[in-house]
Design a protein around this motif. Structure first.
Motif, mmCIF file in Angstrom:
data_model
loop_
_atom_site.group_PDB
_atom_site.id
_atom_site.type_symbol
_atom_site.label_atom_id
_atom_site.label_comp_id
_atom_site.label_asym_id
_atom_site.label_seq_id
_atom_site.Cartn_x
_atom_site.Cartn_y
_atom_site.Cartn_z
ATOM 1 N N GLY A 192 0.834 -1.207 -0.083
ATOM 2 C CA GLY A 192 -0.125 -0.013 -0.011
ATOM 3 C C GLY A 192 0.873 1.309 0.005
ATOM 4 N N ARG A 193 2.193 1.298 -0.207
ATOM 5 C CA ARG A 193 3.051 2.318 -0.119
ATOM 6 C C ARG A 193 3.820 2.406 -1.543
ATOM 7 N NH1 ARG A 193 4.750 4.120 4.950
ATOM 8 N NH2 ARG A 193 6.891 4.829 3.872
ATOM 9 N N TYR A 194 3.205 3.531 -2.355
ATOM 10 C CA TYR A 194 3.916 3.533 -3.761
ATOM 11 C C TYR A 194 4.565 4.971 -3.788
ATOM 12 C CZ TYR A 194 -0.390 0.789 -3.561
ATOM 13 O OH TYR A 194 -1.185 -0.293 -3.551
ATOM 14 N N LEU A 195 5.618 4.471 -4.616
ATOM 15 C CA LEU A 195 6.345 6.047 -5.482
ATOM 16 C C LEU A 195 5.849 6.052 -6.803
ATOM 17 C CD1 LEU A 195 10.081 5.249 -4.375
ATOM 18 C CD2 LEU A 195 8.247 6.893 -3.258
ATOM 19 N N SER A 196 5.703 7.253 -7.290
ATOM 20 C CA SER A 196 5.401 7.636 -8.556
ATOM 21 C C SER A 196 6.405 8.691 -9.365
ATOM 22 C CB SER A 196 3.868 8.324 -8.579
ATOM 23 O OG SER A 196 3.562 8.771 -10.030
ATOM 24 N N VAL A 197 6.761 8.188 -10.256
ATOM 25 C CA VAL A 197 7.774 9.122 -10.992
ATOM 26 C C VAL A 197 7.163 9.598 -12.312
ATOM 27 C CG1 VAL A 197 10.339 8.723 -11.783
ATOM 28 C CG2 VAL A 197 9.509 7.548 -10.035
ATOM 29 N N ASP A 198 7.686 10.993 -12.320
ATOM 30 C CA ASP A 198 7.405 11.838 -13.680
ATOM 31 C C ASP A 198 8.725 12.202 -14.229
ATOM 32 O OD1 ASP A 198 5.943 13.200 -15.460
ATOM 33 O OD2 ASP A 198 6.626 15.168 -14.506
ATOM 34 N N ILE A 199 8.952 11.807 -15.428
ATOM 35 C CA ILE A 199 10.282 11.859 -16.066
ATOM 36 C C ILE A 199 10.340 13.333 -16.984
ATOM 37 C CG2 ILE A 199 12.092 10.893 -17.879
ATOM 38 C CD1 ILE A 199 11.196 8.245 -17.002
ATOM 39 N N GLY A 200 11.271 14.148 -16.735
ATOM 40 C CA GLY A 200 11.297 15.208 -17.623
ATOM 41 C C GLY A 200 12.949 15.732 -17.823
ATOM 42 N N LEU A 201 13.184 17.024 -18.070
ATOM 43 C CA LEU A 201 14.154 17.522 -18.453
ATOM 44 C C LEU A 201 15.029 18.114 -17.571
ATOM 45 C CD1 LEU A 201 16.073 17.620 -21.101
ATOM 46 C CD2 LEU A 201 14.719 19.742 -21.701
ATOM 47 N N ASP A 202 14.764 19.401 -17.003
ATOM 48 C CA ASP A 202 15.296 19.851 -15.779
ATOM 49 C C ASP A 202 15.317 19.092 -14.617
ATOM 50 O OD1 ASP A 202 16.151 22.038 -17.345
ATOM 51 O OD2 ASP A 202 14.754 23.705 -16.649
ATOM 52 N N ASN A 203 14.294 18.734 -14.691
ATOM 53 C CA ASN A 203 13.779 17.507 -13.412
ATOM 54 C C ASN A 203 13.810 16.086 -14.021
ATOM 55 O OD1 ASN A 203 13.480 19.730 -11.832
ATOM 56 N ND2 ASN A 203 11.304 19.681 -11.907
ATOM 57 N N LEU A 204 15.072 15.510 -14.093
ATOM 58 C CA LEU A 204 15.090 14.131 -14.702
ATOM 59 C C LEU A 204 13.885 13.255 -13.888
ATOM 60 C CD1 LEU A 204 16.893 12.136 -16.450
ATOM 61 C CD2 LEU A 204 17.982 11.707 -14.467
ATOM 62 N N ALA A 205 13.705 13.220 -12.890
ATOM 63 C CA ALA A 205 12.850 12.434 -12.362
ATOM 64 C C ALA A 205 11.940 13.017 -10.959
ATOM 65 C CB ALA A 205 13.462 10.934 -11.865
ATOM 66 N N THR A 206 11.031 13.426 -10.970
ATOM 67 C CA THR A 206 10.133 14.058 -9.940
ATOM 68 C C THR A 206 9.415 12.781 -8.983
ATOM 69 O OG1 THR A 206 9.631 16.002 -11.147
ATOM 70 C CG2 THR A 206 8.362 15.412 -9.198
ATOM 71 N N ILE A 207 9.915 12.535 -7.927
ATOM 72 C CA ILE A 207 9.400 11.422 -7.142
ATOM 73 C C ILE A 207 8.484 11.707 -6.055
ATOM 74 C CG2 ILE A 207 10.242 9.280 -5.686
ATOM 75 C CD1 ILE A 207 13.076 9.959 -6.975
ATOM 76 N N VAL A 208 7.104 11.211 -6.180
ATOM 77 C CA VAL A 208 6.321 11.488 -5.042
ATOM 78 C C VAL A 208 5.719 10.202 -4.354
ATOM 79 C CG1 VAL A 208 5.498 13.399 -6.317
ATOM 80 C CG2 VAL A 208 4.083 11.520 -6.637
ATOM 81 N N ASN A 209 5.003 10.323 -3.231
ATOM 82 C CA ASN A 209 4.472 9.157 -2.610
ATOM 83 C C ASN A 209 3.424 9.335 -2.168
ATOM 84 O OD1 ASN A 209 5.221 9.930 0.465
ATOM 85 N ND2 ASN A 209 6.666 10.960 -0.794
ATOM 86 N N ASN A 210 2.753 8.263 -1.351
ATOM 87 C CA ASN A 210 1.379 8.480 -0.717
ATOM 88 C C ASN A 210 1.591 8.274 0.573
ATOM 89 O OD1 ASN A 210 1.972 5.597 -1.003
ATOM 90 N ND2 ASN A 210 -0.005 5.203 -0.876
#
Length: 411
Positions: A192-210
């Motif tokens: 039930g614990r998740y990481l989510s990653v948005d890939i980009g340019l200036d921000n190579l990987a934006t990592i959020v969680n619940n």
């Protein structure tokens, strides 16, 4: 569970064995072209495909052309013929698909081509020829005492060595050692614990969680800087080379390209390791990554930004995260990320076209909810990526969700 991994070594032009590998890979090219000529000729004349077993017998018994016997070992010759067989299988598969979906292709798929007359081709040795002895990889007599000190034998989960591939580059060779390791049979269960990653340019990987932890951004500006410097210098050297001696590629350009590729590969490895370590330390068993297969082909950014975006190997980063996660027993889920950048996480909107309104992204780094609350745009996108896979990840409410990230560098 047993999986394959690859360890890479580099043979440069100043290596005493470099001329030997030039010779071997040139002979590999000769064998590939000879076999391809026979297969093409039989297919064009009689519409019949010469398979591996038949072409292997023909070339092995050929007394006029000894391309087969010129190879350092019989097994290395057989590996080249298997590669040719694989190329023809791909051709027939493409033909079948083309006959049903002609709109996907620019034209009818062509027969496997010959390698350049003065070129080189990959050389492959199996574990029958290259053997581990006293923690070194030992090769047949034809290799004149050449050995390699592999690092994979130091891994606790090392199982066996499989094969070695000598891949020709411009004035160098990449040696790929393929080996087996053991990883956990089953990935960790969903806690039930998740990481989510948005890939980009200036921000190579934006990592959020619940889990209420502050979002993290892996800085991508260093990669942009590497690419910008590389593109600037390559353009400069190309102009000089073309004007001075009519050449398109030089030793200096090759050195610059190799250096750039190694730097980016190193950064991707470190970024992937950071993400996996972060997940393990904070007990996140599942990682969701947003990924669109054709996002770079359909990129509509400005010319300068688009050049940087296309030049960053985001797919390579995803692959590194996947195999590092597999080693650790973590789950990685890839999902397409449509409508995640223009729908609002804070307003509990679903990432669907009906809720899409990108005007709320007031500039590239900031998104404003319907109630006027500001959230980092990439953080909002990452939360929405999580919602695509786990709609109930924030079933208890979003009050604990952090809105602005901390930036980290992994170089």
């Amino acid at each position: 569970m047993i999986v394959q991994r690859v360890e890479k070594h580099l043979i440069k032009q100043n290596n005493p064995y470099y001329p030997m590998f030039c010779d071997f890979t040139h002979k590999s090219k000769n064998l590939y072209n000879h076999a391809n000529f026979l297969v093409r000729d039989e297919f064009i004349r009689n519409n019949r495909w010469l398979r591996y077993g038949e072409i292997n017998k023909i070339l092995k018994a050929d007394l006029e052309f000894d391309d087969y016997r010129q190879m350092p070992t019989a097994q290395s010759a057989q590996q080249i013929l298997r590669l040719l067989e694989k190329d023809w299988k791909s051709f027939f598969k493409a033909i079948r698909d083309w006959s049903k979906n002609k709109d996907k292709y620019l034209g009818r798929p062509k027969l496997p081509k010959y390698k350049a007359k003065d070129g080189k081709h990959i050389l492959i040795l199996t574990s029958q020829n290259a053997r581990l002895k006293d923690n070194r990889l030992v090769f047949p007599k034809a290799f004149c005492g050449f050995t390699i000190q592999p690092q994979f034998i130091k891994h606790d989960n090392f199982i066996s060595f499989q094969q070695v591939r000598f891949i020709p580059n411009y004035r160098s060779f990449t040696v790929e050692l393929v080996y087996n390791i053991e990883v956990p049979d089953d990935a960790l269960s969903d806690n039930g614990r998740y990481l989510s990653v948005d890939i980009g340019l200036d921000n190579l990987a934006t990592i959020v969680n619940n889990a209420g932890l502050k979002p993290v951004v892996i800085n991508g500006k260093g990669l942009k800087s590497i690419n910008k410097y590389y593109n600037k210098k390559i353009s400069y050297y190309q102009e000089i080379a073309k004007r001075m001696n009519g050449r398109d590629y030089t030793n200096r350009m090759n050195h610059l390209t190799m250096k750039r590729n190694h730097k980016i590969d190193d950064y991707m490895h470190k970024a992937g390791k950071y993400l996996i370590d972060y997940a393990l330390v904070n007990h996140f068993n599942t990682i969701v990554i947003g990924n669109n297969k054709e996002w770079k082909q359909k990129s509509a950014m400005s010319k300068i930004v688009n050049q940087s975006f296309v030049g960053i190997p985001h797919r390579r980063f995803i692959e590194m995260v996947q195999y590092k996660a597999q080693n650790a027993g973590l789950n990685v889920i890839l999902t397409e990320e449509s409508y995640t950048s223009g729908t609002s996480f804070l307003d509990n909107e679903d990432p669907v076209e009906a809720d899409y309104n990108k005007t709320r992204r007031i500039h590239r780094g900031l998104f404003v909810s319907n109630n006027g609350i500001k959230i980092n745009a990439d953080v909002n996108g990452a939360y929405q990526i999580m919602k695509k896979v786990f709609p109930n990840a924030y079933a208890d409410g979003i009050e604990g969700a952090a809105l602005h990230p901390v930036r980290v560098s992994v170089a």
